[in-house]
Design an enzyme around this catalytic site. Structure first.
Site, mmCIF file in Angstrom:
data_model
loop_
_atom_site.group_PDB
_atom_site.id
_atom_site.type_symbol
_atom_site.label_atom_id
_atom_site.label_comp_id
_atom_site.label_asym_id
_atom_site.label_seq_id
_atom_site.Cartn_x
_atom_site.Cartn_y
_atom_site.Cartn_z
ATOM 1 N N ASP A 12 0.899 -1.156 -0.183
ATOM 2 C CA ASP A 12 -0.003 0.103 -0.007
ATOM 3 C C ASP A 12 0.888 1.393 -0.024
ATOM 4 O O ASP A 12 1.479 1.619 0.999
ATOM 5 C CB ASP A 12 -0.750 0.066 1.216
ATOM 6 N N LYS A 75 2.581 11.305 -3.495
ATOM 7 C CA LYS A 75 1.518 10.567 -4.084
ATOM 8 C C LYS A 75 0.577 11.591 -4.872
ATOM 9 O O LYS A 75 0.126 10.974 -6.120
ATOM 10 C CB LYS A 75 0.761 9.727 -3.194
ATOM 11 N N GLU A 152 -7.452 0.216 -4.475
ATOM 12 C CA GLU A 152 -7.435 0.086 -3.078
ATOM 13 C C GLU A 152 -8.937 -0.400 -2.450
ATOM 14 O O GLU A 152 -8.614 -1.218 -1.509
ATOM 15 C CB GLU A 152 -6.906 1.500 -2.402
ATOM 16 N N ASP A 183 -13.105 4.598 1.583
ATOM 17 C CA ASP A 183 -11.517 4.732 1.545
ATOM 18 C C ASP A 183 -11.141 6.151 1.724
ATOM 19 O O ASP A 183 -10.916 6.806 0.597
ATOM 20 C CB ASP A 183 -10.889 3.940 0.594
#
Length: 524
Positions: A12, A75, A152, A183
């Site tokens: 992850d 990210k 994800e 999420d």
């Protein structure tokens, strides 16, 4: 799908924290601790001297460093071609910076499980093609054979089903279950509806935002404290990079405190002056209400796109550290009428990494003849099948007499993959010598608001073709998300075919150059 020698893991790669997991001999997806014995590593980098970097330092230490030496939230820059940093006279990109985080995870985990060769890396469902390829490139630069990327929310539901003892089991009631995966991580957000039985998983609909996450809640606190400081002292800490870095760190810790406390105080010091700013949980929720509402709107939209009502859901599962905020639970229960699923054994911080490890093990059982998985675990994993959907529409540029160039959607988002469709179009002028099909990724009507994935061209058409000559265009999306396009001019039957090459912001030569450069870096 080729596997190389070494263990196969799930990773992850998060905005604020990253983690790595692997399925053990008992079929359990276990997070692997780093050298500090933590299962999460901060996605934070300190640039030291002589190509030495520190990944995942203590937050307080990072806050005291020169901001020029600190890289965070990388990210959010994945797939952004204009982002560059210079370190030791060398320009480095988001892919290379992310590869340093991946290398840190890899080298720490190898102390526990031995050499790692293959990896599945997670991405937000709403990452487009360029951002996904950038993630793969980061893995390659880090020395990993990236066998797949997994969305994800899909990873999270695999962990949820495993946690409930349903994964891979054909017994039980055989009932199909519907789960909403909410999420909310440090920097990105996805809301996804997944339908599953013990051996079949299908994404029904998804939507999200690659620039919405816990750091935005932190920034609201930082803005509030800075405004109060400016009212008192006439100075704004946000104008000083070092002061802002310290303040952001303090606000992150304050946000965490507000999950357990009703009232906290943030102390701000800048240019010899100080201020204690009291903040209640109620104030915090008010100043971030619009951020929370964006997640609620997206979740309601996803349910609508799935053709469902909230009452059709069996569970609401929260993933990501930012879901620890009480306001998230209250909002979800209010709009869904369902209490979010909670269990101390289902850790929202590592659920995505563990799901990636499950997916990695499924692929290894299926495609790696040298897999070290036990026969019992292989048998279990080989029962599992997954279906995904595309998170962005695929379109073609057409010319409308009244509106000009438009994006005509060929494959809408949330279409179950694989999928293929053919549609008939017409040439727009007499004596047209060539046809160009421009393949777009995106859902906006305006082509300029979409990403151009590629062009499919038919040249040397027969002479004297009249305006309105039919052209058949076929779009295909395979199970792995690869796109192919063909165009056939029906009069001459001439055809052109392209397969859209997944390409991020780096060329193959640039990836190779960064792989060489990476060998010159030491990571702590």
């Amino acid at each position: 799908m080729d596997f190389v020698k070494g263990n196969t893991v799930g990773i992850d790669l998060g905005t604020t924290f990253s983690s790595l997991a692997m399925v053990n001999d008992e079929g359990e997806p276990l997070p692997i601790p780093n050298e500090d014995d933590n299962v999460e590593t901060a996605s934070l980098i300190l640039l030291a001297e002589n190509r030495h970097v520190i990944v995942g330092p203590n937050r307080s230490r990072a806050a005291m460093e020169d901001p020029e030496n600190v890289i965070e939230r990388i990210k959010r820059q994945m797939g952004v071609s204009g982002y560059r940093r210079t370190f030791d006279g060398q320009e480095i990109t988001p892919e290379f910076i992310s590869s340093l985080i991946l290398r840190k995870l890899k080298q720490d985990a190898e102390k526990h499980i031995g050499p790692i060769g293959n990896a599945v890396i997670t991405v937000p469902y709403y990452f487009n093609d360029t951002r996904r390829q950038a993630t793969v490139d980061a893995g390659r630069i880090a020395g990993l054979n990236v066998v797949s990327v997994i969305n994800e929310p899909t990873a999270a539901v695999l962990t949820y089903a495993w946690h409930r003892g349903e994964l891979g089991h054909t017994g039980g009631d055989g009932k199909m279950r519907r789960v909403l995966i909410f999420d909310l991580g440090g920097g990105t957000f996805d809301s996804t509806v997944v339908e599953y039985t013990g051996n079949h998983f299908k994404v029904r609909s998804t939507d999200g935002d690659v620039k919405l996450g816990g750091v935005d809640w932190n920034d609201r606190l930082a803005d509030y404290v800075s405004s109060e400081f400016k009212k008192k002292h006439g100075l704004d800490p946000r104008n000083n990079p070092k002061a802002l870095q310290i303040l952001r760190n303090d606000c992150d810790l304050a946000k965490i405190d507000l999950s357990d406390k009703e009232n906290i105080v943030i102390h701000c010091r800048f240019e010899g002056k100080s201020l204690a700013v009291p903040i209640s949980r109620e104030q915090f929720e008010e100043m971030t209400y619009d951020l929370l509402q964006r997640t609620a709107d997206t979740t309601e939209y996803v349910i609508k796109q799935a053709g469902l009502k909230f009452s059709d859901l069996d569970a609401v599962v929260t993933v990501g550290g930012s879901t620890k905020m009480p306001q998230v639970f209250k909002m979800l229960e209010k709009i869904t009428g369902i209490k979010p699923y909670t269990n101390p054994d289902l850790d929202p911080y590592t659920a995505v990494a563990r799901g990636a490890a499950i997916h990695a093990a499924i692929l290894e059982a299926r495609y790696n003849p040298n897999s070290k998985l036990t026969d019992r675990v292989k048998k279990l994993l080989l029962r599992i099948d997954q279906e995904d959907v595309n998170s962005h529409g695929l379109g073609i540029v057409i010319n409308d007499a009244a509106k000009g160039a438009l994006n005509h959607i060929m494959i809408p988002r949330n279409t179950t993959l694989p999928f293929s469709i053919s549609k008939m179009f017409q040439t727009n002028k007499d004596n047209q010598e060539r046809i160009s099909v421009q393949v777009l990724e995106g859902d906006a009507d305006d082509p300029k608001a979409c990403s151009l994935l590629g062009k499919c061209k038919i040249t040397q058409l027969p002479p004297n073709l009249p305006k309105g000559t039919p052209v058949e265009v076929t779009y295909s999306f395979d199970r792995n998300g690869r796109v192919s396009v063909s165009a056939r001019e029906k009069t001459s039957n001439k055809e052109a075919v392209i397969e859209i090459e997944r390409r991020g912001t780096l060329t193959e030569n640039e990836v190779d150059d960064f792989i060489k450069l990476s060998s010159e870096y030491s990571i702590e």
